[in-house]
Design an enzyme around this catalytic site. Structure first.
Site, PDB file in Angstrom:
ATOM      1  N   SER A 189      10.266  -2.942   0.213  1.00 29.98           N
ATOM      2  CA  SER A 189      11.149  -1.785   0.330  1.00 29.98           C
ATOM      3  C   SER A 189      10.454  -0.479  -0.031  1.00 29.98           C
ATOM      4  CB  SER A 189      12.376  -1.969  -0.556  1.00 29.98           C
ATOM      5  OG  SER A 189      12.000  -2.131  -1.911  1.00 29.98           O
ATOM      6  N   ASP A 216      15.271   1.803 -12.181  1.00 32.06           N
ATOM      7  CA  ASP A 216      15.028   0.359 -12.170  1.00 32.06           C
ATOM      8  C   ASP A 216      13.578   0.004 -12.481  1.00 32.06           C
ATOM      9  OD1 ASP A 216      13.656   0.950  -9.817  1.00 32.06           O
ATOM     10  OD2 ASP A 216      14.982  -0.187  -8.499  1.00 32.06           O
ATOM     11  N   HIS A 240      11.338   1.007  -7.847  1.00 33.07           N
ATOM     12  CA  HIS A 240      11.311   1.858  -6.657  1.00 33.07           C
ATOM     13  C   HIS A 240      10.850   3.276  -6.990  1.00 33.07           C
ATOM     14  CE1 HIS A 240      14.042  -1.422  -5.383  1.00 33.07           C
ATOM     15  NE2 HIS A 240      13.437  -1.226  -4.221  1.00 33.07           N
TER      16      HIS A 240
END
Length: 676
Positions: free
Chosen positions: A493, A651, A654
């Site tokens: 991602s 988090d 990311h």
């Protein structure tokens, strides 16, 4: 002639029949024809196997339904020796009506023809009583027919994303099932157990055959796996036979014997060790491995550690659960624990101690932790942090401190709100994985190519664009840009966030930063949210990357493998498989491997240690001049060891504003790779 050869080749394949209804067909999940577990298994298992779902080859990608009852379906199969059948009977009318004799006859016939038959116990939305009844019925069927049985329920119930609200299998749950069945298929086995006990009482232990017998006046038990794993591994349970058996069942499924010799209540004294020594010699005549996994719950901890001290060459690993390691803590109750006056007296009698001698006793495992740690036996403990019977502060924690200081490796699984009970874990997967690794039997799924299965709305995927849609879109772009790309960024991602020419992705947090740095190059993005090392490996093998032949390939992968519990060593092995494939098949492309980017906002985040271990191992491999190792620790980790929230999301995985730093750091490396 070609047609005949093709037919002959197809017939030589081992067939894997997956038969069942909703759970097997995956009818409730996104893109079931691609994501049900038989289809996912087919992407992993290789060309020597042909996976069939209810009679049809899963590679046809057709919607598949079972038109008949399962008994009728399996009776019509043409099977040969070595074929496998995975049967999910839970939703079949024949099973729910209790037609056990029909099922027994059909399964026995298949086994007699040389097929491996595996019953799957699967979750359902039925009430608890019905679920228990179905489980017992399956176990009885497995015991009578001697077919294999795999209980998928504990692990599936333990994974938040494995089942939907109606207890139906999701695509992510199907990935877990596919891996479990792959493991079963690929585990080397040697056949049926050689153990036969004269005058033993045979009965069922959750579908497996157990023999109970007298050994030197003590109750002894041996539970036999359906097929013995190569090397004849086994688990020696110290106390409390049958209590919280989920680990024992899981290891039986994997070809381990489970044995027991009840020496209660001797507290691991000399007499008990002598009986166990005789029992060990008795078992060795049946060809069991010379080393056993020792399993001790509560006071069983005393037994297994005393045994390990006496016979370290007979122990492959230790699993201790809320273990008693300090007699003064329990049964003595001389600390914060409740103690047991009755057992304190028994302990003194067993060791022939006066009260004062018992108080001065220095021969418990907690006292000898340094000696045990020096043996370097792989060890795992499970403890309840609020245990007031066997307090961790008086048992596991001081033991672990001395054990680790002596060079031993000991993992602790904490249950923050749990006391002394319940023991074990509802989902024993972490324990299973630990023990398999300790015995050198754990399959490394991080290095086994597998297609992805997720649908990630949070990653900006449109409703009709699951993993397969993203993969197809990347291949379309690569196919249209053959021999034209200067740079291709590959990853998960974080890489997906730079977007490239994938116009359907609404979230391109890094596009502006990357375009500003790489505007003079022809570049694109092959990142898919959620991807692990094995998914990138599969995409490379089955995609258009080789044909696209970019001048530079930048691979940033590995952080999502943390979610699967993969070790640093396993993740690095997966990264190196990617490296190997690219270097073998894309020889004209320069390869830059960054590994995972730094993780954990705080330097004390447990994930940071794994990140550091991965890069320590990759650095060792960096002597290979065929690729460029480019860790970006210095780019993102501040002087105090933390990550900046200007660069990272909260988090700790990311990137937010960090795309500019990432692009700038890669630019220097890419320029050098291109000789600029």
């Amino acid at each position: 002639m070609l047609s005949s050869m093709t037919m002959l080749y197809a017939q030589s394949k081992v067939k894997i029949y997956c038969i069942g209804r909703e759970f097997t067909m995956g009818s409730a999940m996104f893109m079931p024809e691609k994501n049900n577990f038989p289809s996912q298994l087919a992407t992993m298992i290789g060309q020597d196997y042909q996976v069939m779902l209810n009679g049809k080859d899963v590679t046809m990608n057709d919607p598949i339904f079972i038109e008949k009852h399962i008994v009728e379906s399996i009776n019509n199969l043409v099977v040969k020796k070595g074929d496998l059948l995975f049967l999910d009977l839970n939703q079949d009318a024949d099973f729910s009506k209790g037609n056990d004799e029909k099922l027994l006859k059909s399964i026995t016939s298949l086994i007699n023809r040389g097929a491996r038959v595996i019953l799957l116990h699967t979750p359902s939305n039925s009430n608890e009583k019905q679920q228990l009844s179905a489980r017992i019925q399956l176990q009885t069927l497995a015991f009578k027919s001697n077919c294999e049985i795999v209980d998928l329920s504990p692990a599936l119930y333990g994974g938040d994303a494995y089942l939907d609200k109606e207890k139906r299998l999701t695509s992510i749950g199907a990935s877990f099932v596919a891996k479990r069945l792959y493991e079963l298929i690929k585990t080397p086995v040697t056949g049926a157990s050689r153990i036969k006990i004269k005058n033993g009482k045979r009965e069922s232990f959750y579908g497996f055959s157990t023999e109970t017998f007298d050994f030197e006046g003590k109750e002894a038990r041996v539970v036999k796996p359906k097929l013995v794993a190569k090397g004849s591994p086994w688990i020696w349970r110290a106390r409390f036979w049958g209590h919280e058996p989920q680990l024992d069942i899981a290891m039986l499924e994997r070809g381990y014997h489970i044995v027991y010799c009840d020496v209660s209540e001797l507290f691991g004294n000399e007499e008990s060790l002598q009986i166990w020594n005789n029992f060990y010699k008795f078992l060795q005549q049946f060809g069991l491995n010379k080393k056993a996994v020792m399993e001790g719950m509560s006071r069983g901890g005393i037994y297994i550690y005393n045994w390990a001290l006496r016979y370290p060459d007979r122990v492959s690993a230790i699993y201790a659960d809320a273990p008693v390691l300090n007699f003064k803590s329990w049964p003595g109750g001389k600390g914060t624990g409740k103690g047991s006056p009755e057992n304190w007296e028994i302990f003194k009698q067993d060791y022939k101690l006066t009260e004062q001698q018992a108080l001065d006793f220095k021969d418990a495992p907690v006292d000898r932790a340094s000696e045990i740690g020096a043996l370097k036996i792989p060890t795992i403990h499970v403890i309840g942090d609020v245990d007031d019977v066997v307090p961790p502060d008086e048992n596991t924690l001081p033991f672990a401190k001395a054990y680790i200081a002596a060079g031993g490796k000991l993992e602790i699984i904490h249950k923050p709100t749990v006391g002394h009970h319940p023991h074990s874990l509802a989902d024993p997967t972490p324990l299973v994985d630990f023990l398999l690794r300790a015995d050198g039997r754990k399959l490394n799924f991080a290095a086994i190519a597998a297609a992805g299965s997720e649908y990630r709305s949070g990653a900006g995927w449109s409703p009709n664009m699951g993993w397969w849609g993203e993969n197809d879109d990347i291949n379309r772009i690569l196919d249209s840009k053959k021999q034209q790309l200067d740079i291709l960024f590959v990853g998960n991602s974080i890489t997906q966030g730079i977007g490239g020419t994938r116009s359907h992705l609404p979230y391109k947090a890094g596009y502006t930063a990357f375009e500003s740095v790489f505007s003079s190059y022809k570049w694109d993005c092959a990142g898919i949210a959620g991807d692990r090392t094995q998914h990138v490996l599969w995409r490379l093998i089955n995609g258009k990357y080789k044909e696209a032949a970019p001048k530079v390939v930048v691979v940033t992968i590995g952080v999502n493998n943390f979610l699967d519990g993969d070790t640093a060593e396993e993740i690095v092995a997966g990264i190196l498989e990617i490296k190997k494939w690219i270097r073998t098949n894309m020889k004209n492309s320069k390869l830059i491997l960054t590994g995972p980017l730094p993780v954990g906002v705080e330097s004390t985040d447990p994930r940071r240690r794994k990140y550091e271990d991965i890069h320590r191992l990759l650095a060792i491999q960096a002597k290979d001049q065929s690729w460029i190792y480019a860790p970006l620790s210095d780019t993102f980790i501040k002087a105090d060891g933390n990550l900046s929230l200007d660069d990272y999301s909260t988090d700790g995985i990311h990137l937010s504003g960090g795309y500019t730093k990432w692009a700038q750091s890669l630019s220097k490396i890419i320029q050098k790779a291109l000789g600029e």
